[in-house]
Scaffold this active site. Sequence first.
Site, PDB file in Angstrom:
ATOM      1  CB  CYS A   9     -34.905 -15.773  21.604  1.00  0.00           C
ATOM      2  SG  CYS A   9     -33.846 -15.825  23.068  1.00  0.00           S
ATOM      3  CG  ASN A  12     -30.236 -12.370  25.325  1.00  0.00           C
ATOM      4  OD1 ASN A  12     -29.561 -11.499  25.852  1.00  0.00           O
ATOM      5  ND2 ASN A  12     -29.814 -13.038  24.274  1.00  0.00           N
ATOM      6  CB  CYS A  14     -32.339 -21.019  25.217  1.00  0.00           C
ATOM      7  SG  CYS A  14     -32.492 -21.810  26.832  1.00  0.00           S
ATOM      8  NE  ARG A  15     -36.125 -19.382  21.280  1.00  0.00           N
ATOM      9  CZ  ARG A  15     -37.329 -18.897  20.978  1.00  0.00           C
ATOM     10  NH1 ARG A  15     -37.948 -19.324  19.883  1.00  0.00           N
ATOM     11  NH2 ARG A  15     -37.911 -18.015  21.753  1.00  0.00           N
ATOM     12  CB  SER A  16     -31.043 -14.637  21.002  1.00  0.00           C
ATOM     13  OG  SER A  16     -31.250 -14.384  22.367  1.00  0.00           O
ATOM     14  CG  ASP A 120     -37.486 -21.253  24.316  1.00  0.00           C
ATOM     15  OD1 ASP A 120     -36.409 -21.729  24.740  1.00  0.00           O
ATOM     16  OD2 ASP A 120     -38.013 -20.231  24.776  1.00  0.00           O
TER      17      ASP A 120
END
Length: 145
Positions: A9, A12, A14-16, A120
Amino acid sequence: MSKRILFVCLGNICRSPSAHAVTRRLAPGWEIDSAGTSDWHVGEPPYGPMQQAARARGIEMGDLRARQFHAGDFGRFDLIVAMDADNLARIEALRPAGSTTPVRLFTGFAGPDAGDHVPDPYYTRDFDGCLDLIEICAKGLIETA
């Protein structure tokens, strides 16, 4: 067969790392990592509210630390998974000549109703909605492997 998957993301945090933590729990034999296309948070743990939302589901990610995506990742992984089209384009811009490592959108593993990106939660503040989508995508990824 072991799979080597990298989730990417922007920051690096939150999402990934969430995709990293969810997928390593669902596919413990796989080599899973995560990275960001920016260097904003290198060395930092995942964002606190993201960790709290994940922990409420029994998903631990406090051991993860942000790192930046680099061209060498194409040689280390079987698949690179982007959280959105902007990050996919940033990844592809670093692709070394001759690399055939596939790069795909994570939502592509969740079916046509999943949309074209994982929103996000750093901006949307919808940490649970993000995790819901990540869990669906991760299960789809594992089923297609």
